[in-house]
Structure formats: structure tokens, C-alpha cells
Design a protein around this motif. Structure first.
Motif, short mmCIF file in Angstrom:
data_model
loop_
_atom_site.label_atom_id
_atom_site.label_comp_id
_atom_site.label_asym_id
_atom_site.label_seq_id
_atom_site.Cartn_x
_atom_site.Cartn_y
_atom_site.Cartn_z
N ILE A 92 0.84 -1.19 0.00
CA ILE A 92 0.00 0.00 0.00
C ILE A 92 0.87 1.24 0.00
O ILE A 92 1.78 1.38 0.83
CB ILE A 92 -0.92 0.02 1.24
CG1 ILE A 92 -1.90 -1.17 1.20
CG2 ILE A 92 -1.68 1.33 1.34
CD1 ILE A 92 -2.72 -1.31 2.47
N VAL A 93 0.60 2.16 -0.93
CA VAL A 93 1.26 3.46 -0.95
C VAL A 93 0.23 4.52 -0.56
O VAL A 93 -0.78 4.70 -1.25
CB VAL A 93 1.83 3.80 -2.35
CG1 VAL A 93 2.42 5.21 -2.35
CG2 VAL A 93 2.90 2.79 -2.74
N LEU A 94 0.48 5.20 0.56
CA LEU A 94 -0.42 6.24 1.05
C LEU A 94 0.13 7.61 0.63
O LEU A 94 1.05 8.13 1.25
CB LEU A 94 -0.53 6.17 2.57
CG LEU A 94 -1.57 5.22 3.17
CD1 LEU A 94 -1.37 5.12 4.67
CD2 LEU A 94 -2.98 5.68 2.85
N GLY A 125 5.74 7.94 -3.04
CA GLY A 125 5.69 6.58 -3.55
C GLY A 125 7.01 5.98 -3.99
O GLY A 125 8.08 6.31 -3.47
N ILE A 126 6.93 5.12 -4.99
CA ILE A 126 8.06 4.32 -5.45
C ILE A 126 8.22 4.50 -6.96
O ILE A 126 7.24 4.56 -7.69
CB ILE A 126 7.84 2.82 -5.17
CG1 ILE A 126 7.63 2.56 -3.68
CG2 ILE A 126 8.99 1.98 -5.70
CD1 ILE A 126 7.22 1.12 -3.39
N ILE A 127 9.46 4.56 -7.40
CA ILE A 127 9.73 4.51 -8.84
C ILE A 127 10.88 3.56 -9.10
O ILE A 127 11.89 3.58 -8.40
CB ILE A 127 10.03 5.92 -9.42
CG1 ILE A 127 10.23 5.83 -10.94
CG2 ILE A 127 11.24 6.56 -8.75
CD1 ILE A 127 10.29 7.17 -11.64
N ILE A 173 16.03 1.96 -7.91
CA ILE A 173 14.73 2.21 -7.30
C ILE A 173 14.85 3.44 -6.40
O ILE A 173 15.93 3.74 -5.90
CB ILE A 173 14.26 0.99 -6.46
CG1 ILE A 173 12.81 1.19 -5.96
CG2 ILE A 173 15.20 0.73 -5.29
CD1 ILE A 173 12.23 -0.06 -5.29
N ALA A 174 13.76 4.16 -6.26
CA ALA A 174 13.71 5.28 -5.31
C ALA A 174 12.41 5.16 -4.52
O ALA A 174 11.34 5.01 -5.10
CB ALA A 174 13.78 6.62 -6.03
N VAL A 175 12.53 5.23 -3.21
CA VAL A 175 11.39 5.06 -2.32
C VAL A 175 11.29 6.27 -1.39
O VAL A 175 12.28 6.63 -0.75
CB VAL A 175 11.53 3.78 -1.46
CG1 VAL A 175 10.31 3.60 -0.57
CG2 VAL A 175 11.76 2.57 -2.33
N ASN A 176 10.13 6.88 -1.35
CA ASN A 176 9.89 7.97 -0.40
C ASN A 176 9.03 7.43 0.74
O ASN A 176 7.88 7.04 0.54
CB ASN A 176 9.19 9.14 -1.08
CG ASN A 176 8.81 10.25 -0.12
OD1 ASN A 176 7.68 10.70 -0.10
ND2 ASN A 176 9.75 10.68 0.71
N LEU A 177 9.59 7.38 1.94
CA LEU A 177 8.90 6.76 3.08
C LEU A 177 7.75 7.62 3.60
O LEU A 177 6.87 7.11 4.29
CB LEU A 177 9.90 6.52 4.22
CG LEU A 177 11.13 5.67 3.87
CD1 LEU A 177 12.01 5.52 5.10
CD2 LEU A 177 10.71 4.31 3.34
#
Length: 296
Positions: A92-94, A125-127, A173-177
Motif C-alpha cells: 500500500i502506498v499512502l 511513492g516508489i519509482i 529504485i527510489a522510495v519515499n517513506l
């Protein structure tokens, strides 16, 4: 994490202006968006995607759904996320910000019990550059490569990605928490993911003031991560009694108590240096440190 270009993605709140805009962007990027959900709006099509009233209906239509991106209003976000968990969606991406903290606590309790990965709230989110986009990440700053980026600050992550890209260091990958005080997945969890990711050769960790998990993160890097890790902490020169972040995070942090030394950028930098993790003084220094670490 189990995401591939073939992963089936749902957009909750797709008829919201933000949800509609980014659903189209995700689809155009190549993400396998299969359907949208907006209560009371079922039966229509948007961006050639069927819209359903319930997550369960969307999952029945798609056969299965691997991930969902949530754009609904803050006070409806908990119900939307719980509905996704009950439908068996494991990631789940909020994107929604300003979700009541107690709602997030309830959600994370359920997520832990069901082994659900929650990213956010207030996350871009994620890319996976060139392959997959989940959320609101600005894809033009990224290029395919082997550097994984984990960050708490969305806008700053674009600067980091652009700096790496201009230096010829693409990203795996890049993830924003997420920048809220209480968020789902942590630096530690994503370090565990990227430490075993065959497409990632080096990791860039971008933190900011607030929170207090850097000792555990730094210790894990020292003891369990064989890949090079470079850190950058925003707000390094912020006065000790100040905080940086978005407005909701600053207000929530102030309401929870005074700023402590353990949450300052200086303390975080000290923890990473103690674990022998190279720390950049400014974003422009990150590519140099990554290259140096990869040569060791």
C-alpha cells in the motif's frame, strides 16, 4: 517487496483530481494500472480504466492486485487502507497527507498482523526508473541504473536523483517513506530489501531532523549490509530547537513534546559516522561519495 512491471496496481480515489491526474501518469509510464476505486462512482471509466465502488469488486475484476496507491481524503484513508488489506493487497502506498495519527497507529497494527507493506502517509511513492511508477514521483529526474535511493523528503529526493543522473549514476529504485511523524515502512526495512536486491549496487539514504531510529539503522548497516551506503541528513545546520519538514510533521512533532538532541540532524550524522557510513555535507557531494564507496 514484490514489484515487477507486470504487477497489477489499483488506484483508490481515482476520481479525485489528484488521483485522476497521477493514475494517468502512472499508466503512461508503463505501470500496469488495472482499475480504480471511488465509493459512489462505480460503473464509469476513467483513462480507459474501470471504476468500482469497492476494492473487492476491483480485485475480482482483475483476478488479483499486487499494490494499491491511495489518494482519498485524510479522514477516509484508514477505511480505504483497511479495505485494501481485507481484499488481500500486500503493498500500500499512502499518498494522502494529514491522516490522523491514531488512524495510522490502527493501520500499522493491522498491517503488521497481516504482513502488509505500508509506505507513507504523505509519500510520493516508489519509482523503478524505466519500468514502474507508484505514486507521484517526478519521473523526469530519474534514469535506470544501480543506485537505490531511500528518503523521507519527497522534493529533496528529486534533487538527489537529478544530481546522481547528471553524474552518470542511474537509479535502481527510489522510495519515499513519507514525511509525517508516524509512517509505515522504515529505513531499516528498505535497507533489508535493497541489501538483497540484485539490481542495486549502492544505496543512498536521505534523512532529516525528527525521529530517532538512526542508531538502529546505522548499526544494521555496519553489521548486515555489504553494499556501499552513503547518507545525507537535511537540516544539518538547523538550530537545535528547530525542526524541518512539512507543516503537518512540524506541528505534530511540536505537540508531542520539545525537540530533543536525539532527533537533531547533528545527532543523526554522528550516529552514521560512528558506523563508518560516509555522510555527505550537501547533495552535490553524494555522487562523489557513491563512486568512492563503489571502488572499495
Amino acid at each position: 517487496m514484490n514489484l515487477t512491471p507486470d504487477s497489477k496496481v489499483l488506484v483508490q480515489g481515482i476520481t479525485q483530481p489528484l488521483g485522476s491526474y497521477h493514475a494517468a501518469r502512472m499508466k503512461a509510464y508503463g505501470t500496469n494500472v488495472v482499475a480504480g476505486v471511488s465509493a459512489g462512482q462505480g460503473g464509469q471509466e476513467l483513462h480507459d480504466l474501470p471504476v468500482f465502488d469497492l476494492v473487492e469488486e476491483a480485485c475480482n475484476y482483475a483476478g488479483s492486485v499486487d499494490a494499491t496507491v491511495i489518494f482519498v481524503e485524510p479522514y477516509n484513508a484508514l477505511d480505504a487502507a483497511l479495505e485494501a488489506i481485507d481484499a488481500g493487497i500486500g503493498q500500500i502506498v499512502l499518498v494522502t497527507s494529514g491522516i490522523p495519527p491514531l488512524d495510522i497507529v490502527r493501520l500499522l497494527q493491522k498491517a503488521q498482523f497481516t504482513d502488509t507493506l505500508v509506505i507513507g502517509p504523505s509519500s510520493s511513492g516508489i519509482i523503478v526508473p524505466g519500468k514502474l511508477l507508484l505514486g507521484t514521483q517526478e519521473s523526469e529526474f530519474y534514469t535506470p541504473g544501480s543506485v537505490g535511493v531511500i528518503t523521507r523528503a519527497a522534493t529533496l529526493s528529486y534533487e538527489i536523483a537529478l544530481t546522481l543522473t547528471q553524474a552518470g549514476l542511474g537509479q535502481s529504485i527510489a522510495v519515499n517513506l513519507g514525511s509525517d511523524v508516524i509512517v509505515g515502512s522504515s529505513f531499516l526495512q528498505w535497507l533489508q530489501v535493497l541489501a538483497t536486491d540484485e539490481n542495486t549496487e549502492a544505496i543512498v539514504l536521505v534523512d532529516q531532523t525528527g525521529g530517532g531510529s538512526e542508531e538502529a539503522t546505522a548499526q544494521y548497516i555496519a553489521e548486515a549490509v555489504d553494499k556501499p551506503v552513503v547518507a545525507y541528513v537535511a537540516g544539518r545546520y538547523t538550530p537545535v530547537d528547530k525542526q524541518v519538514g512539512n507543516a503537518s510533521a512540524i506541528l505534530a512533532a511540536q505537540l508531542s513534546g520539545p525537540v530533543t538532541n536525539a532527533s537533531t540532524a547533528q545527532h543523526k550524522v554522528a550516529a552514521f559516522k560512528k558506523a563508518k557510513v560516509p555522510v555527505a555535507e550537501r547533495p552535490s557531494q553524494i555522487p562523489e561519495l557513491v563512486r568512492k564507496a563503489l571502488k572499495k
